[in-house]
Design an enzyme around this catalytic site. Structure first.
Site, short mmCIF file in Angstrom:
data_model
loop_
_atom_site.label_atom_id
_atom_site.label_comp_id
_atom_site.label_asym_id
_atom_site.label_seq_id
_atom_site.Cartn_x
_atom_site.Cartn_y
_atom_site.Cartn_z
N LYS A 1 0.83 -1.22 0.00
CA LYS A 1 0.00 0.00 0.00
C LYS A 1 0.86 1.26 0.00
O LYS A 1 0.50 2.26 -0.61
CB LYS A 1 -0.93 0.02 1.22
CG LYS A 1 -2.11 -0.93 1.04
CD LYS A 1 -3.11 -0.79 2.17
CE LYS A 1 -4.27 -1.74 1.98
NZ LYS A 1 -5.09 -1.88 3.18
N LYS B 1 -4.38 -9.18 -7.07
CA LYS B 1 -5.61 -9.48 -6.32
C LYS B 1 -6.76 -8.58 -6.77
O LYS B 1 -6.53 -7.40 -7.07
CB LYS B 1 -5.27 -9.21 -4.84
CG LYS B 1 -6.26 -9.69 -3.84
CD LYS B 1 -5.80 -9.34 -2.44
CE LYS B 1 -5.88 -7.84 -2.18
NZ LYS B 1 -5.74 -7.44 -0.78
N LYS C 1 -10.57 -3.32 -4.00
CA LYS C 1 -11.39 -2.10 -4.05
C LYS C 1 -10.60 -0.93 -4.60
O LYS C 1 -11.15 0.01 -5.15
CB LYS C 1 -11.82 -1.69 -2.63
CG LYS C 1 -12.72 -2.64 -1.92
CD LYS C 1 -13.01 -2.11 -0.49
CE LYS C 1 -13.40 -3.22 0.43
NZ LYS C 1 -12.39 -3.58 1.42
P1 TYM Z 1 -10.74 -6.02 3.26
O1 TYM Z 1 -11.68 -4.91 3.48
O2 TYM Z 1 -9.60 -5.79 2.30
O3 TYM Z 1 -11.50 -7.32 2.77
C1 TYM Z 1 -12.58 -7.87 3.49
C2 TYM Z 1 -12.53 -9.39 3.41
O4 TYM Z 1 -12.54 -9.81 2.03
C3 TYM Z 1 -11.41 -10.64 1.76
N1 TYM Z 1 -10.92 -10.33 0.41
C4 TYM Z 1 -10.73 -11.24 -0.54
N2 TYM Z 1 -10.92 -12.57 -0.55
C5 TYM Z 1 -10.65 -13.24 -1.71
N3 TYM Z 1 -10.19 -12.63 -2.83
C6 TYM Z 1 -9.99 -11.29 -2.86
N4 TYM Z 1 -9.55 -10.69 -3.96
C7 TYM Z 1 -10.27 -10.54 -1.69
N5 TYM Z 1 -10.18 -9.22 -1.37
C8 TYM Z 1 -10.58 -9.12 -0.09
C9 TYM Z 1 -10.36 -10.23 2.79
O5 TYM Z 1 -9.42 -11.28 3.00
C10 TYM Z 1 -11.22 -9.97 4.00
O6 TYM Z 1 -11.51 -11.18 4.68
N6 TYM Z 1 -7.76 -5.87 7.25
C11 TYM Z 1 -9.04 -6.34 6.77
C12 TYM Z 1 -10.23 -5.86 7.59
C13 TYM Z 1 -10.13 -6.15 9.06
C14 TYM Z 1 -10.31 -7.42 9.67
C15 TYM Z 1 -10.18 -7.18 11.06
C16 TYM Z 1 -10.55 -8.69 9.18
C17 TYM Z 1 -9.91 -5.23 10.04
N7 TYM Z 1 -9.95 -5.86 11.26
C18 TYM Z 1 -10.27 -8.23 11.98
C19 TYM Z 1 -10.64 -9.74 10.11
C20 TYM Z 1 -10.51 -9.50 11.49
C21 TYM Z 1 -9.22 -5.85 5.35
O7 TYM Z 1 -8.66 -4.88 4.93
O8 TYM Z 1 -10.15 -6.56 4.65
#
Ligand code: TYM
Length: 337
Positions: free
Chosen positions: A117, A200, A203
């Site tokens: 990032k 990947k 968003k």
């Molecule tokens: P975030 O917002 O990037 O994504 C949310 C969830 O979606 C999954 N994900 C994917 N899975 C498969 N293929 C993809 N291309 C893909 N893009 C996203 C992510 O693995 C995630 O499960 N840091 C985290 C948010 C967070 C969190 C937490 C998660 C904050 N605190 C505590 C679990 C527990 C994040 O940025 O997810």
């Protein structure tokens, strides 16, 4: 340190930093739904994480409601699971500060997501982005959650969460925090960009054609599949033979995840077919699975005050679990209360 003695509890979340997409659904949301019968679950819209990178305030509020609508439309039941936005529970920030003092600089320096990032711009990014994983550990451990369903990209953050829990328990000679288990399951744990099979689906990708948003209308969705990058070869008999063909592999995984099959089964069904035929079938299954979610999201988002009420109700329930745990932590740390 063990999960033994700890109540099974699930925590997960997504950042409201843009549109929710098919990767979020396949890697996370649909697994969340499966867990709510068996476990006590907290599903959080992590708006504090979102502002580690600039978010326009009006967009943040809209994206927070969109994320909540996506959780519900995917099948999260806000009467059963606890659905809320992170900033309404101040205990997340309080525990995160304590973890800033537990985690080591060297641990954070190894985080690949920070490097991705920040890119070449690491002197200019917010300090919040650097300590992001400590807040994530706080999210989970604030509830003594034992299980965390996520996509593959979160694996390293969860390893850090385990290190923080272990160091805290060790330094303060206590057994407050459980050993957190990641749940990374199914064919959809790593969905890739439709434009580049080595990147990947995300968003933050500037190309709209790189991802399928959960609120795309059917025409847009069809266009995105039509334009998805492929190669000139036919589909092989086994998934193993897709090696070296990242775009083909990704489209097969998406199909498999939506059909509840393995990539091998999908290859068997489409062996010898070209992408013209395969994309037709893929479009059909995506429309079939995503259109009802889109429709439900639109209905929910038409009534923002209803979503806000759900988030307030969830936050109240979350605080009731978090506050006694935070008090326990404060006592161990030596804070006068
Ligand atoms: P975030 O917002 O990037 O994504 C949310 C969830 O979606 C999954 N994900 C994917 N899975 C498969 N293929 C993809 N291309 C893909 N893009 C996203 C992510 O693995 C995630 O499960 N840091 C985290 C948010 C967070 C969190 C937490 C998660 C904050 N605190 C505590 C679990 C527990 C994040 O940025 O997810």
């Amino acid at each position: 340190m063990s999960t033994g003695g700890f109540k099974n509890r699930v925590f997960s979340g997504a950042q409201p930093s843009g549109n929710m997409h098919l990767g979020n659904y396949l890697g996370a949301f649909r697994n969340w739904v499966l867990l709510q019968e068996e476990y006590e679950c907290l599903y959080c819209v992590v708006d504090m994480h979102a502002i580690t990178q600039w978010q326009d305030p009006a967009d943040l509020a809209a994206s927070t409601r969109e994320a909540a609508a996506a959780y519900i439309a995917s099948g999260v039941d806000p009467k059963v699971s606890i659905l809320y936005n992170q900033s309404q529970v101040a205990a997340h920030a309080e525990l995160a500060w304590i973890f800033n003092c537990v985690a080591r600089l060297g641990w954070l320096n190894r985080m690949t997501q920070f490097k991705d990032k920040a890119g070449k711009n690491s002197e200019q990014v917010s300090t919040g982005l650097f300590v992001y994983p400590n807040l994530m550990a706080a999210d989970i451990l604030l509830y003594k959650a034992t299980h965390v369903p996520v996509g593959e990209d979160q694996k390293q953050h969860l390893e850090l969460t385990r290190d923080i829990a272990q160091k805290f328990n060790h330094d303060f000679e206590c057994d407050i925090f459980p050993d957190v288990q990641p749940i990374i399951q199914g064919e959809g744990t790593r969905i890739m960009s439709l434009r580049d099979g080595l990147k990947k689906m995300s968003k933050s990708d500037p190309s709209h054609y790189s991802r399928i948003n959960l609120n795309d209308d059917t025409d847009t969705l069809m266009k995105k599949i039509r334009k998805a990058k492929t190669d000139a070869e036919l589909l092989p008999a086994t998934a193993k033979e897709l090696a070296g063909r990242p775009e083909a592999q990704n489209l097969v995984s998406i199909f498999a995840a939506l059909a509840g099959q393995t990539s091998d089964q999908v290859c068997t069904s489409f062996e010898g077919k070209g992408f013209g035929d395969f994309k037709k079938a893929l479009t059909e299954i995506i429309v079939d699975k995503v259109a009802p979610i889109t429709e439900e999201m639109l209905k929910l988002q038409a009534d923002p005050s209803y979503i806000d009420e759900i988030l307030r109700f969830g936050a109240e329930r979350a605080r009731a679990i978090a506050e006694p745990i935070l008090n326990e932590v404060k006592q161990v740390v030596g804070y006068i209360r």
